[in-house]
Design a protein around this motif. Sequence first.
Motif, PDB file in Angstrom:
ATOM      1  N   GLU A 144       0.027  -4.102   0.967  1.00  0.00           N
ATOM      2  CA  GLU A 144       0.957  -5.226   1.092  1.00  0.00           C
ATOM      3  C   GLU A 144       1.441  -5.309   2.535  1.00  0.00           C
ATOM      4  O   GLU A 144       1.862  -4.309   3.112  1.00  0.00           O
ATOM      5  CB  GLU A 144       2.146  -5.047   0.149  1.00  0.00           C
ATOM      6  CG  GLU A 144       3.157  -6.194   0.195  1.00  0.00           C
ATOM      7  CD  GLU A 144       4.281  -6.003  -0.818  1.00  0.00           C
ATOM      8  OE1 GLU A 144       4.012  -6.179  -2.019  1.00  0.00           O
ATOM      9  OE2 GLU A 144       5.399  -5.646  -0.394  1.00  0.00           O
ATOM     10  N   ALA A 145       1.381  -6.515   3.086  1.00  0.00           N
ATOM     11  CA  ALA A 145       1.776  -6.711   4.486  1.00  0.00           C
ATOM     12  C   ALA A 145       2.832  -7.792   4.587  1.00  0.00           C
ATOM     13  O   ALA A 145       2.677  -8.878   4.023  1.00  0.00           O
ATOM     14  CB  ALA A 145       0.555  -7.095   5.323  1.00  0.00           C
ATOM     15  N   HIS A 146       3.913  -7.503   5.309  1.00  0.00           N
ATOM     16  CA  HIS A 146       4.919  -8.488   5.699  1.00  0.00           C
ATOM     17  C   HIS A 146       4.846  -8.593   7.221  1.00  0.00           C
ATOM     18  O   HIS A 146       4.954  -7.584   7.922  1.00  0.00           O
ATOM     19  CB  HIS A 146       6.319  -8.057   5.265  1.00  0.00           C
ATOM     20  CG  HIS A 146       6.495  -7.991   3.785  1.00  0.00           C
ATOM     21  ND1 HIS A 146       7.217  -8.917   3.074  1.00  0.00           N
ATOM     22  CD2 HIS A 146       6.033  -7.100   2.870  1.00  0.00           C
ATOM     23  CE1 HIS A 146       7.201  -8.613   1.789  1.00  0.00           C
ATOM     24  NE2 HIS A 146       6.490  -7.508   1.640  1.00  0.00           N
ATOM     25  N   VAL A 147       4.683  -9.811   7.730  1.00  0.00           N
ATOM     26  CA  VAL A 147       4.391 -10.017   9.143  1.00  0.00           C
ATOM     27  C   VAL A 147       5.536 -10.779   9.804  1.00  0.00           C
ATOM     28  O   VAL A 147       5.953 -11.841   9.318  1.00  0.00           O
ATOM     29  CB  VAL A 147       3.063 -10.783   9.329  1.00  0.00           C
ATOM     30  CG1 VAL A 147       2.751 -10.972  10.807  1.00  0.00           C
ATOM     31  CG2 VAL A 147       1.920 -10.033   8.635  1.00  0.00           C
ATOM     32  N   HIS A 157       1.226 -10.854   2.532  1.00  0.00           N
ATOM     33  CA  HIS A 157      -0.073 -10.894   1.874  1.00  0.00           C
ATOM     34  C   HIS A 157      -0.261  -9.617   1.073  1.00  0.00           C
ATOM     35  O   HIS A 157       0.138  -8.536   1.509  1.00  0.00           O
ATOM     36  CB  HIS A 157      -1.198 -11.011   2.913  1.00  0.00           C
ATOM     37  CG  HIS A 157      -2.580 -11.028   2.326  1.00  0.00           C
ATOM     38  ND1 HIS A 157      -3.339  -9.882   2.144  1.00  0.00           N
ATOM     39  CD2 HIS A 157      -3.333 -12.054   1.867  1.00  0.00           C
ATOM     40  CE1 HIS A 157      -4.500 -10.208   1.605  1.00  0.00           C
ATOM     41  NE2 HIS A 157      -4.526 -11.516   1.430  1.00  0.00           N
ATOM     42  N   THR A 158      -0.852  -9.745  -0.109  1.00  0.00           N
ATOM     43  CA  THR A 158      -1.215  -8.589  -0.911  1.00  0.00           C
ATOM     44  C   THR A 158      -2.730  -8.559  -1.081  1.00  0.00           C
ATOM     45  O   THR A 158      -3.382  -9.605  -1.179  1.00  0.00           O
ATOM     46  CB  THR A 158      -0.545  -8.610  -2.292  1.00  0.00           C
ATOM     47  OG1 THR A 158      -0.915  -9.814  -2.984  1.00  0.00           O
ATOM     48  CG2 THR A 158       0.958  -8.538  -2.172  1.00  0.00           C
ATOM     49  N   GLN A 411      -7.393 -14.417  -6.264  1.00  0.00           N
ATOM     50  CA  GLN A 411      -7.119 -14.574  -4.839  1.00  0.00           C
ATOM     51  C   GLN A 411      -8.076 -13.721  -4.021  1.00  0.00           C
ATOM     52  O   GLN A 411      -8.664 -14.191  -3.027  1.00  0.00           O
ATOM     53  CB  GLN A 411      -5.685 -14.171  -4.528  1.00  0.00           C
ATOM     54  CG  GLN A 411      -5.359 -14.110  -3.034  1.00  0.00           C
ATOM     55  CD  GLN A 411      -4.076 -13.362  -2.742  1.00  0.00           C
ATOM     56  OE1 GLN A 411      -3.074 -13.547  -3.433  1.00  0.00           O
ATOM     57  NE2 GLN A 411      -4.091 -12.498  -1.743  1.00  0.00           N
ATOM     58  N   GLN A 412      -8.259 -12.457  -4.421  1.00  0.00           N
ATOM     59  CA  GLN A 412      -9.148 -11.574  -3.672  1.00  0.00           C
ATOM     60  C   GLN A 412     -10.598 -12.034  -3.777  1.00  0.00           C
ATOM     61  O   GLN A 412     -11.356 -11.948  -2.806  1.00  0.00           O
ATOM     62  CB  GLN A 412      -8.992 -10.142  -4.165  1.00  0.00           C
ATOM     63  CG  GLN A 412      -7.632  -9.562  -3.845  1.00  0.00           C
ATOM     64  CD  GLN A 412      -7.482  -8.114  -4.256  1.00  0.00           C
ATOM     65  OE1 GLN A 412      -8.412  -7.321  -4.130  1.00  0.00           O
ATOM     66  NE2 GLN A 412      -6.303  -7.742  -4.743  1.00  0.00           N
ATOM     67  N   LEU A 413     -10.984 -12.541  -4.936  1.00  0.00           N
ATOM     68  CA  LEU A 413     -12.326 -13.086  -5.114  1.00  0.00           C
ATOM     69  C   LEU A 413     -12.545 -14.266  -4.173  1.00  0.00           C
ATOM     70  O   LEU A 413     -13.577 -14.370  -3.497  1.00  0.00           O
ATOM     71  CB  LEU A 413     -12.522 -13.505  -6.570  1.00  0.00           C
ATOM     72  CG  LEU A 413     -13.872 -14.091  -6.947  1.00  0.00           C
ATOM     73  CD1 LEU A 413     -14.974 -13.043  -6.834  1.00  0.00           C
ATOM     74  CD2 LEU A 413     -13.833 -14.661  -8.367  1.00  0.00           C
ATOM     75  N   GLN A 414     -11.561 -15.146  -4.105  1.00  0.00           N
ATOM     76  CA  GLN A 414     -11.675 -16.314  -3.252  1.00  0.00           C
ATOM     77  C   GLN A 414     -11.736 -15.932  -1.779  1.00  0.00           C
ATOM     78  O   GLN A 414     -12.549 -16.470  -1.010  1.00  0.00           O
ATOM     79  CB  GLN A 414     -10.508 -17.262  -3.493  1.00  0.00           C
ATOM     80  CG  GLN A 414     -10.525 -18.506  -2.603  1.00  0.00           C
ATOM     81  CD  GLN A 414      -9.638 -19.602  -3.125  1.00  0.00           C
ATOM     82  OE1 GLN A 414      -9.697 -19.940  -4.304  1.00  0.00           O
ATOM     83  NE2 GLN A 414      -8.810 -20.163  -2.263  1.00  0.00           N
TER      84      GLN A 414
END
Length: 618
Positions: A144-147, A157-158, A411-414
């Motif tokens: 998990e990222a917080h930018v 983003h996860t 989401q990860q598939l896309q």
Amino acid sequence: MLPDLYRSTLRYASLLASILLSIASNAQQGLIANVAARKTVSLNGDWQYIVDPYETGFYNYRWQERSENDREAYWNTDVPENKTERKEHGYTDEYILQVPQDWNSQDPKFLYYEGTVWYKKSFNATLPSNNESVYIHFGAVNYEAHVYLNGQKLGMHTGGFTPFNFEIPRGLLREENNFLVVKVDNRRHKDAVPTLNTDWWNYGGITRDVNLITVPATYIQDYFVSLDRASIHEKQKTINGWVVLHGAIRSDVTIEIPELKVKTKAVYKTDTAYFSIKIKNLQLWTLQYPKLYQVIVSSANDRVIDKVGFRTIAVKGKQILLNNVPVFLRGICIHEEIPQEMRRANGRKDALQLLGQAKELNANMVRLAHYPHNEAMMKVADSLGILVWSEIPVYWTIDFANAEVLNKAKQQLQEMIQRDRNRASIVIWSVGNETPVNESRTNFMRELVFRARALDNTRLVSAALEVHNVNSTQTIDDPLGQYTDIVSVNEYLGWYGGLPNNCRNAKWAVKYDKPLFFSETGAEALGGFHADSLTRWSEEYQEWYYREQIEMMKRMPDNYVGISPWILNDFRSPKRNNPLYQEGWNNKGLFDQKGNKKKAFYVLKRYYDEVEKGRKSQ
């Protein structure tokens, strides 16, 4: 019953609608395709960090998320306004992590660490013109990222293995002294993809490239170029595709393949521009001659150059056809890891090492397990003529009844498909591995299969299933098999059950009349440990295992189309705790922890050599 033509028309209409929806979804997300072809500034290199296991920089002492202007938040400056201000955090060059790379391999204190680490990068920048936009793009951050840029949150983003980017608001970027902060959290969660239980190392950190991307206000966001499957039978081949622009203006879009002296305009339907090109003398991308053409996509203000190979992949009856010719998949599974350095693999050099090892084995296909690998793997596979199975980390026992988990998987598939859909090497999208059979799981996985086809109907879709022993018969009857293009199965007869010689009397029953692919098989051996063939963990036991497996494979029915044993290299796994033979390693590799070939390597290579020679003589 409906006439066949009418049913086909309905299926086509439904598929087209799904494709249009997926394109629209990509446009809304704003994920930029083909970053390497853009105007970029790398932010790789030294990043300062703070280890924050209690997430003090994110939550206050009441466990409430800090406000954006909270000066104690770790995304804000660590420089006191004056000597009276209290600061309880600070970034310093005494604490540096390299990007891209996992944190686990960079300092012993991070070996098993799961939690939050704050990364900070200071940089100068060239400001965009009024007709340009700037994005910050990450190849991947686990998990998990917080930018934040200059104290303002850009987004979160996860998903630990797929790319994402955020547009930088106009006026936020400065010419000097920008500070970019990323909160990275690699903790495992029950409702995550993957979930709590995995058989690989949970490498944390900013594991892939970070770039600033400058693009025109209206730019080429995404595109797809592929050989029409139906035209493989014709002398004059057809290349189809589409282009999506980001921005409100519909600009003319052209597609050019200079080597073929082809240049055409795309035609808009809704917000997507489509094209179809008839081409004579097209050289196909093949395993022996992986031809790549320069493809140029242009709009009024933007231009993107790619290298694309043109080939078809299809199923016909019990066979897989590459360019309308049956192909046998001489495969091997690969984790994204360099075992000699106990770290995540990343970049072209690592891809050349891993795929070079696969070529030594005489493999023509790799299964990239169990998540999307870095982009260099696909590009190198394109250049070497290696087929690729690419997979999302829907692994073992995720929460299949949870709709939010399904959305995370979609989401990860896309993101995986969008990044790599123009790579000729990828022939199979996989939606998961060894998932338990039950109704909620099958419904979940079926949705992913349908989603993959909606995003890209030019490739095969599969998933690694499990085999079950029923009255001494190895039975493949997973209901998911009715939805996938090929039936792929993992089996370990002789390692997780019985001895290798049990393969001699094994009987196989496959419910589905489709191509049968063995997506895993293998046995562990500690490199350099030698004994008789009955001694577990020895190279001789693994060698025996492979001999018996290969003899069993030779007796498989005529729908047997290939195998990808587990695995190319030994890899790290906290689940593997035998103090003599594992010590945190899964040692099923054909190359050991130091990069040496084990005896089983030569057994499998001989088989692949024989298969290749036999098919050439047909």
